[in-house]
Design a protein around this motif. Structure first.
Motif, PDB file in Angstrom:
ATOM      1  N   ARG A  89       0.847  -1.191   0.000  1.00 14.94           N
ATOM      2  CA  ARG A  89       0.000   0.000   0.000  1.00 14.94           C
ATOM      3  C   ARG A  89       0.880   1.237   0.000  1.00 14.94           C
ATOM      4  O   ARG A  89       1.766   1.376   0.849  1.00 14.94           O
ATOM      5  CB  ARG A  89      -0.927   0.014   1.219  1.00 14.94           C
ATOM      6  CG  ARG A  89      -1.970   1.129   1.100  1.00 14.94           C
ATOM      7  CD  ARG A  89      -3.022   1.031   2.170  1.00 14.94           C
ATOM      8  NE  ARG A  89      -3.981   2.120   2.003  1.00 14.94           N
ATOM      9  CZ  ARG A  89      -4.599   2.734   3.004  1.00 14.94           C
ATOM     10  NH1 ARG A  89      -4.349   2.365   4.243  1.00 14.94           N
ATOM     11  NH2 ARG A  89      -5.450   3.705   2.775  1.00 14.94           N
ATOM     12  N   VAL A  90       0.640   2.107  -0.959  1.00  7.98           N
ATOM     13  CA  VAL A  90       1.449   3.313  -1.128  1.00  7.98           C
ATOM     14  C   VAL A  90       0.614   4.519  -0.714  1.00  7.98           C
ATOM     15  O   VAL A  90      -0.479   4.737  -1.247  1.00  7.98           O
ATOM     16  CB  VAL A  90       1.922   3.468  -2.594  1.00  7.98           C
ATOM     17  CG1 VAL A  90       2.757   4.733  -2.753  1.00  7.98           C
ATOM     18  CG2 VAL A  90       2.708   2.240  -3.027  1.00  7.98           C
ATOM     19  N   LEU A  91       1.128   5.280   0.235  1.00 12.65           N
ATOM     20  CA  LEU A  91       0.450   6.489   0.696  1.00 12.65           C
ATOM     21  C   LEU A  91       1.003   7.686  -0.060  1.00 12.65           C
ATOM     22  O   LEU A  91       2.209   7.924  -0.038  1.00 12.65           O
ATOM     23  CB  LEU A  91       0.643   6.661   2.205  1.00 12.65           C
ATOM     24  CG  LEU A  91       0.179   5.485   3.070  1.00 12.65           C
ATOM     25  CD1 LEU A  91       0.489   5.749   4.544  1.00 12.65           C
ATOM     26  CD2 LEU A  91      -1.316   5.232   2.877  1.00 12.65           C
ATOM     27  N   THR A  92       0.128   8.441  -0.697  1.00 11.51           N
ATOM     28  CA  THR A  92       0.575   9.539  -1.569  1.00 11.51           C
ATOM     29  C   THR A  92       0.155  10.914  -1.058  1.00 11.51           C
ATOM     30  O   THR A  92       0.280  11.894  -1.783  1.00 11.51           O
ATOM     31  CB  THR A  92       0.022   9.331  -2.987  1.00 11.51           C
ATOM     32  OG1 THR A  92      -1.427   9.352  -2.939  1.00 11.51           O
ATOM     33  CG2 THR A  92       0.469   7.997  -3.570  1.00 11.51           C
ATOM     34  N   GLU A  93      -0.306  10.986   0.193  1.00 10.05           N
ATOM     35  CA  GLU A  93      -0.813  12.268   0.694  1.00 10.05           C
ATOM     36  C   GLU A  93       0.248  13.355   0.735  1.00 10.05           C
ATOM     37  O   GLU A  93      -0.054  14.542   0.609  1.00 10.05           O
ATOM     38  CB  GLU A  93      -1.416  12.092   2.097  1.00 10.05           C
ATOM     39  CG  GLU A  93      -2.740  11.361   2.137  1.00 10.05           C
ATOM     40  CD  GLU A  93      -2.566   9.842   2.061  1.00 10.05           C
ATOM     41  OE1 GLU A  93      -1.407   9.380   2.038  1.00 10.05           O
ATOM     42  OE2 GLU A  93      -3.587   9.132   2.025  1.00 10.05           O
ATOM     43  N   GLN A  94       1.517  12.969   0.911  1.00  6.87           N
ATOM     44  CA  GLN A  94       2.580  13.974   1.028  1.00  6.87           C
ATOM     45  C   GLN A  94       3.265  14.265  -0.299  1.00  6.87           C
ATOM     46  O   GLN A  94       4.232  15.026  -0.333  1.00  6.87           O
ATOM     47  CB  GLN A  94       3.615  13.505   2.055  1.00  6.87           C
ATOM     48  CG  GLN A  94       3.062  13.415   3.461  1.00  6.87           C
ATOM     49  CD  GLN A  94       4.153  13.192   4.494  1.00  6.87           C
ATOM     50  OE1 GLN A  94       5.336  13.331   4.200  1.00  6.87           O
ATOM     51  NE2 GLN A  94       3.761  12.861   5.710  1.00  6.87           N
ATOM     52  N   TYR A  95       2.778  13.689  -1.377  1.00  9.62           N
ATOM     53  CA  TYR A  95       3.384  13.941  -2.682  1.00  9.62           C
ATOM     54  C   TYR A  95       3.102  15.382  -3.096  1.00  9.62           C
ATOM     55  O   TYR A  95       2.105  15.977  -2.705  1.00  9.62           O
ATOM     56  CB  TYR A  95       2.835  12.986  -3.739  1.00  9.62           C
ATOM     57  CG  TYR A  95       3.313  11.553  -3.600  1.00  9.62           C
ATOM     58  CD1 TYR A  95       3.832  11.064  -2.411  1.00  9.62           C
ATOM     59  CD2 TYR A  95       3.219  10.682  -4.667  1.00  9.62           C
ATOM     60  CE1 TYR A  95       4.262   9.757  -2.292  1.00  9.62           C
ATOM     61  CE2 TYR A  95       3.646   9.357  -4.549  1.00  9.62           C
ATOM     62  CZ  TYR A  95       4.163   8.902  -3.367  1.00  9.62           C
ATOM     63  OH  TYR A  95       4.581   7.612  -3.241  1.00  9.62           O
TER      64      TYR A  95
END
Length: 198
Positions: free
Chosen positions: A114-120
């Motif tokens: 699972r990849v979290l992208t909120e900080q991209y």
């Protein structure tokens, strides 16, 4: 007396010449640095543009897998691997669901991660965005093994690392994420090719 003035005059002329020569050399190095910086900026821009277009066009080039169908995931992963193999700046290409769980990847070890992208960056609006978003530097070679550091400098300069990138896509009724692991060594090699360390 004349000899003293002669020596002083020669010394001043020599000092002026050396000073002017030094300034010319420094100006030449500055011009070279500006040219190299522009070349690298162009290279970086072109590479990121290509990465974004690659992710954007994945729906046209692969069949999007459904979770729980290993054969479909394997077929899609094989197609992703064929695309990624020709793009040296990529470590992997992956497809994730709206929650960031990887459903297919050119690197089968990424499946289920699972990849979290909120900080991209730049931040994506709640409804999603089809722009390319890039995450912070991550330790590891690919999505299967990274840990996000509290600060980028925590990762040693000689450690294996990558930059994650995502493009949010809509495929039919499904919200999906096209993911890429960007290889920073590729960019460093491009710099080293054009810059003489001496």
């Amino acid at each position: 007396g004349l000899l003293v003035f002669f020596v002083i005059g020669v010394s001043l002329a020599l000092f002026s010449y050396v000073h002017r020569l030094k300034n010319d050399v420094l100006a030449g190095h500055l011009r070279d640095a500006e040219v190299h910086a522009r070349m690298f900026e162009d290279q970086l821009t072109q590479t990121l543009t290509l990465a974004g277009l690659t992710l954007l066009t994945l729906p046209e080039n692969v069949d999007f897998p459904k979770q729980g169908l290993p054969s479909a995931q394997a077929r899609t992963g094989s197609k992703l691997e064929n695309i990624q193999r020709h793009l040296m700046f990529l470590r992997s290409l992956s497809i994730a669901d709206a929650q960031g769980e990887i459903l297919a990847s050119s690197n089968q070890a990424n499946l289920g991660r699972r990849v979290l992208t909120e900080q991209y960056q730049p931040p994506a609006p709640p409804e999603g965005s089809e722009h390319l978003h890039i995450g912070p530097l991550m330790a590891g070679r690919d999505f299967v093994d990274p840990t996000t550091p509290d600060a980028p400098e925590v990762i040693p300069a000689d450690a294996i690392s990558f930059f994650p990138a995502v493009r949010h896509l809509t495929h039919g009724q499904n919200k999906l994420q096209a993911l890429a692991a960007l290889n920073p060594d590729y960019f460093l090699n491009q710099i080293n090719r054009h810059i003489n360390p001496q």
